[in-house]
Design a protein around this motif. Structure first.
Motif, PDB file in Angstrom:
ATOM      1  N   LEU A 158       3.559   0.273   0.398  1.00 39.46           N
ATOM      2  CA  LEU A 158       3.594  -1.108  -0.585  1.00 39.46           C
ATOM      3  C   LEU A 158       4.298  -0.961  -1.775  1.00 39.46           C
ATOM      4  N   ARG A 159       3.839   0.157  -2.462  1.00 44.41           N
ATOM      5  CA  ARG A 159       4.670   0.394  -3.873  1.00 44.41           C
ATOM      6  C   ARG A 159       5.867   0.711  -3.669  1.00 44.41           C
ATOM      7  N   SER A 160       6.510   1.510  -2.750  1.00 42.72           N
ATOM      8  CA  SER A 160       8.074   1.419  -2.486  1.00 42.72           C
ATOM      9  C   SER A 160       8.593   0.280  -2.346  1.00 42.72           C
ATOM     10  N   THR A 161       8.026  -0.654  -1.490  1.00 41.28           N
ATOM     11  CA  THR A 161       8.703  -1.737  -1.034  1.00 41.28           C
ATOM     12  C   THR A 161       8.682  -2.669  -2.155  1.00 41.28           C
ATOM     13  N   VAL A 162       7.650  -2.726  -2.894  1.00 41.36           N
ATOM     14  CA  VAL A 162       7.696  -3.696  -4.047  1.00 41.36           C
ATOM     15  C   VAL A 162       8.543  -3.334  -5.019  1.00 41.36           C
ATOM     16  N   TYR A 163       8.857  -2.139  -5.142  1.00 36.40           N
ATOM     17  CA  TYR A 163       9.690  -1.875  -6.372  1.00 36.40           C
ATOM     18  C   TYR A 163      11.173  -1.768  -5.990  1.00 36.40           C
ATOM     19  N   CYS A 164      11.411  -1.460  -4.359  1.00 33.13           N
ATOM     20  CA  CYS A 164      12.766  -1.497  -4.080  1.00 33.13           C
ATOM     21  C   CYS A 164      13.478  -2.851  -3.469  1.00 33.13           C
ATOM     22  N   ALA A 165      12.472  -3.619  -3.061  1.00 28.55           N
ATOM     23  CA  ALA A 165      12.868  -4.796  -2.340  1.00 28.55           C
ATOM     24  C   ALA A 165      13.461  -5.892  -3.347  1.00 28.55           C
ATOM     25  N   ARG A 166      14.524  -6.269  -3.219  1.00 30.06           N
ATOM     26  CA  ARG A 166      14.995  -7.219  -4.194  1.00 30.06           C
ATOM     27  C   ARG A 166      15.311  -8.632  -3.289  1.00 30.06           C
ATOM     28  N   SER A 167      15.345  -9.769  -4.126  1.00 28.20           N
ATOM     29  CA  SER A 167      15.581 -11.054  -3.617  1.00 28.20           C
ATOM     30  C   SER A 167      16.896 -11.089  -3.401  1.00 28.20           C
ATOM     31  N   PRO A 168      17.241 -12.218  -2.714  1.00 36.25           N
ATOM     32  CA  PRO A 168      18.902 -12.348  -2.498  1.00 36.25           C
ATOM     33  C   PRO A 168      19.596 -12.505  -3.842  1.00 36.25           C
ATOM     34  N   VAL A 169      18.830 -13.213  -4.742  1.00 30.99           N
ATOM     35  CA  VAL A 169      19.669 -13.564  -6.114  1.00 30.99           C
ATOM     36  C   VAL A 169      19.833 -12.507  -6.757  1.00 30.99           C
ATOM     37  N   ALA A 183      -2.289 -21.851   7.089  1.00 33.04           N
ATOM     38  CA  ALA A 183      -1.215 -22.289   6.014  1.00 33.04           C
ATOM     39  C   ALA A 183       0.074 -21.481   6.493  1.00 33.04           C
ATOM     40  N   LEU A 184       1.087 -22.314   6.305  1.00 32.44           N
ATOM     41  CA  LEU A 184       2.634 -21.493   6.497  1.00 32.44           C
ATOM     42  C   LEU A 184       2.949 -20.665   5.274  1.00 32.44           C
ATOM     43  N   ALA A 185       3.347 -19.671   5.407  1.00 26.60           N
ATOM     44  CA  ALA A 185       3.888 -18.723   4.774  1.00 26.60           C
ATOM     45  C   ALA A 185       5.086 -19.227   3.994  1.00 26.60           C
ATOM     46  N   VAL A 186       5.183 -19.186   2.870  1.00 27.09           N
ATOM     47  CA  VAL A 186       6.576 -19.800   2.018  1.00 27.09           C
ATOM     48  C   VAL A 186       7.229 -18.466   1.592  1.00 27.09           C
ATOM     49  N   PRO A 187       8.709 -18.414   1.707  1.00 30.78           N
ATOM     50  CA  PRO A 187       9.317 -17.155   1.065  1.00 30.78           C
ATOM     51  C   PRO A 187       9.273 -17.441  -0.258  1.00 30.78           C
ATOM     52  N   GLY A 188       9.495 -16.082  -1.268  1.00 32.46           N
ATOM     53  CA  GLY A 188       9.411 -16.423  -2.493  1.00 32.46           C
ATOM     54  C   GLY A 188       9.944 -14.679  -3.157  1.00 32.46           C
ATOM     55  N   ALA A 189       9.736 -14.584  -4.444  1.00 34.16           N
ATOM     56  CA  ALA A 189       9.954 -13.610  -5.143  1.00 34.16           C
ATOM     57  C   ALA A 189       8.678 -12.916  -5.579  1.00 34.16           C
ATOM     58  N   LEU A 190       8.801 -11.565  -5.654  1.00 30.41           N
ATOM     59  CA  LEU A 190       7.496 -10.757  -6.144  1.00 30.41           C
ATOM     60  C   LEU A 190       7.826  -9.968  -7.308  1.00 30.41           C
ATOM     61  N   GLN A 191       7.007  -9.858  -8.266  1.00 37.83           N
ATOM     62  CA  GLN A 191       7.260  -9.400  -9.391  1.00 37.83           C
ATOM     63  C   GLN A 191       6.203  -8.541  -9.769  1.00 37.83           C
ATOM     64  N   VAL A 192       6.436  -7.424 -10.235  1.00 35.41           N
ATOM     65  CA  VAL A 192       5.100  -6.493 -10.738  1.00 35.41           C
ATOM     66  C   VAL A 192       4.807  -6.821 -12.305  1.00 35.41           C
ATOM     67  N   ALA A 193       3.614  -7.262 -12.521  1.00 33.37           N
ATOM     68  CA  ALA A 193       3.235  -7.672 -13.964  1.00 33.37           C
ATOM     69  C   ALA A 193       2.543  -6.379 -14.634  1.00 33.37           C
TER      70      ALA A 193
END
Length: 149
Positions: free
Chosen positions: A131-142, A85-95
């Motif tokens: 992973l934790r560092s990237t999840v918390y520091c990476a922000r979507s373009p919006v 399957a093709l990867a689709v870009p999206g936003a990731l949030q910590v629940a």
């Protein structure tokens, strides 16, 4: 502020998630049996017990599918572990973040269905800090555009 560097991790271990599902399944079984016994009497055990046990077992038998989580400095991507399957870009949030375990929510950018991603430190120790560092520091373009205002 600069975005974090590109990052990729393969998530293949789900022991903590399965243990949590087993606990919730056991709680569901006990709750259903207690409720039925209180409402109908002891005869409820005859028909509620098989239903509750099958519901609990269904939660245990459903195995999470391994996946690859990727940050390319602009967007998050979730790719199936088997490929195809093709990867689709999206936003990731910590629940939820319990330190050694996180529940992430991936929302595809093209209006697709959101996906819940259980991630644990056990089995992924070398990549956990990144992973934790990237999840918390990476922000979507919006998010970046709003922060720049």
């Amino acid at each position: 502020m600069h975005s974090p560097p590109a990052f990729r991790v393969s998530i293949v271990h789900f022991g903590v998630w399965r243990a949590m599902c087993a606990g919730m399944g056991a709680a569901a079984v006990l709750t259903a049996v207690q409720w039925a016994a209180a409402m109908v009497g002891h005869t409820a055990w005859v028909w509620v017990w098989p239903l509750a046990v099958s519901a609990g077992c269904a939660m245990l038998l459903r195995r999470p599918v391994p996946f690859h989580l990727r940050w390319d400095t602009q967007d998050w991507f979730v790719e199936p572990g088997q490929g195809g399957a093709l990867a689709v870009p999206g936003a990731l949030q910590v629940a939820f973040d319990l330190g050694g375990w996180m529940l992430l929510r991936f929302a595809p950018g093209e209006g697709g269905r959101a996906r819940w991603l259980p991630v644990q430190r056990r089995g992924h120790e070398p990549a956990w800090h990144g992973l934790r560092s990237t999840v918390y520091c990476a922000r979507s373009p919006v998010d970046r555009a709003v922060a720049d205002l």
